[in-house]
Design a protein around this motif. Sequence first.
Motif, PDB file in Angstrom:
ATOM      1  N   MET A  27       0.870  -1.173   0.000  1.00 42.19           N
ATOM      2  CA  MET A  27       0.000   0.000   0.000  1.00 42.19           C
ATOM      3  C   MET A  27       0.916   1.234   0.000  1.00 42.19           C
ATOM      4  N   VAL A  28       0.943   1.978  -1.096  1.00 45.28           N
ATOM      5  CA  VAL A  28       1.805   3.146  -1.207  1.00 45.28           C
ATOM      6  C   VAL A  28       1.313   4.218  -0.241  1.00 45.28           C
ATOM      7  N   ASP A  29       2.231   4.731   0.586  1.00 45.20           N
ATOM      8  CA  ASP A  29       1.871   5.677   1.643  1.00 45.20           C
ATOM      9  C   ASP A  29       3.012   6.660   1.871  1.00 45.20           C
ATOM     10  N   PRO A  37      10.819   4.120  -3.815  1.00 42.32           N
ATOM     11  CA  PRO A  37      11.345   3.485  -5.034  1.00 42.32           C
ATOM     12  C   PRO A  37      12.166   2.222  -4.738  1.00 42.32           C
ATOM     13  N   ARG A  38      12.985   2.267  -3.698  1.00 44.77           N
ATOM     14  CA  ARG A  38      13.798   1.095  -3.329  1.00 44.77           C
ATOM     15  C   ARG A  38      12.893  -0.062  -2.907  1.00 44.77           C
ATOM     16  N   HIS A  64       6.634  11.468  -9.501  1.00 48.80           N
ATOM     17  CA  HIS A  64       6.560  10.343  -8.568  1.00 48.80           C
ATOM     18  C   HIS A  64       5.730   9.204  -9.159  1.00 48.80           C
ATOM     19  N   LEU A  65       4.589   9.553  -9.736  1.00 45.57           N
ATOM     20  CA  LEU A  65       3.730   8.531 -10.337  1.00 45.57           C
ATOM     21  C   LEU A  65       4.452   7.813 -11.477  1.00 45.57           C
ATOM     22  N   TYR A  70       7.088   3.080 -13.568  1.00 45.75           N
ATOM     23  CA  TYR A  70       8.271   2.518 -14.239  1.00 45.75           C
ATOM     24  C   TYR A  70       8.860   1.367 -13.428  1.00 45.75           C
ATOM     25  N   LEU A  71       9.068   1.584 -12.131  1.00 44.60           N
ATOM     26  CA  LEU A  71       9.662   0.544 -11.284  1.00 44.60           C
ATOM     27  C   LEU A  71       8.747  -0.677 -11.183  1.00 44.60           C
ATOM     28  N   ALA A  72       7.446  -0.428 -11.048  1.00 41.85           N
ATOM     29  CA  ALA A  72       6.492  -1.540 -10.959  1.00 41.85           C
ATOM     30  C   ALA A  72       6.500  -2.364 -12.241  1.00 41.85           C
ATOM     31  N   ARG A  73       6.540  -1.696 -13.383  1.00 36.98           N
ATOM     32  CA  ARG A  73       6.556  -2.417 -14.659  1.00 36.98           C
ATOM     33  C   ARG A  73       7.855  -3.210 -14.819  1.00 36.98           C
ATOM     34  N   ALA A  74       8.973  -2.618 -14.383  1.00 33.38           N
ATOM     35  CA  ALA A  74      10.266  -3.295 -14.511  1.00 33.38           C
ATOM     36  C   ALA A  74      10.290  -4.600 -13.717  1.00 33.38           C
TER      37      ALA A  74
END
Length: 194
Positions: A27-29, A37-38, A64-65, A70-74
């Motif tokens: 859950m992004v918070d 990101p890490r 930020h979005l 990008y990181l989630a897709r990677a």
Amino acid sequence: FAPSSLGPAPAVKKRARPAYLPQLWLMVDVRLGPALPRIIAHLPPRSAVIVRPYALGTALSSAHLRTIRYLARARRHILLYAGTGQTQGYDGQHLGGSALPARRKTGRIITMPVHDSRQAQKARRLGVDAVLISPIWPTRSHPGAPGIGLSRFQQLARQSGTAPIALGGMNASRFKQARRFGAMGWAGIDAFAT
């Protein structure tokens, strides 16, 4: 009209469940701060990331979005958008409050929070793919609220009729307990902040 004069009730077409639902949900918070990101980059591949703009406050920007996406897709994570905003570029939607699902598309994942029986019944009516039931244990997200415990979690999971994800004071070791009560996955915030 008398019910018998209307003929048989039309069959309700049940929505097909996605082929894959993750076991681990972030859950992004705002509490995750610059470590976000890490954290996303180190989640096991094909975890779920729920972007909650309202939980990021002033920390959220378009940049930020883009970084989150990008990181989630990677890492091949499933990416859900919480609320009724723009869900284009996401794999689905996490409902909250009075939000209803955006127009259904094949393969899109719809989830929602469940804290009580009323919400569990709403989840069943909407035919969501998974529910995040909380708070299992006391948590900073719900200050002063007692946890509902695993027995209540199990009851709400049965009432919702869909994949139950345990949330609230969760971590990997508590998930082992929650699995015995039917949890198919677990979600957290603070568990990832350490």
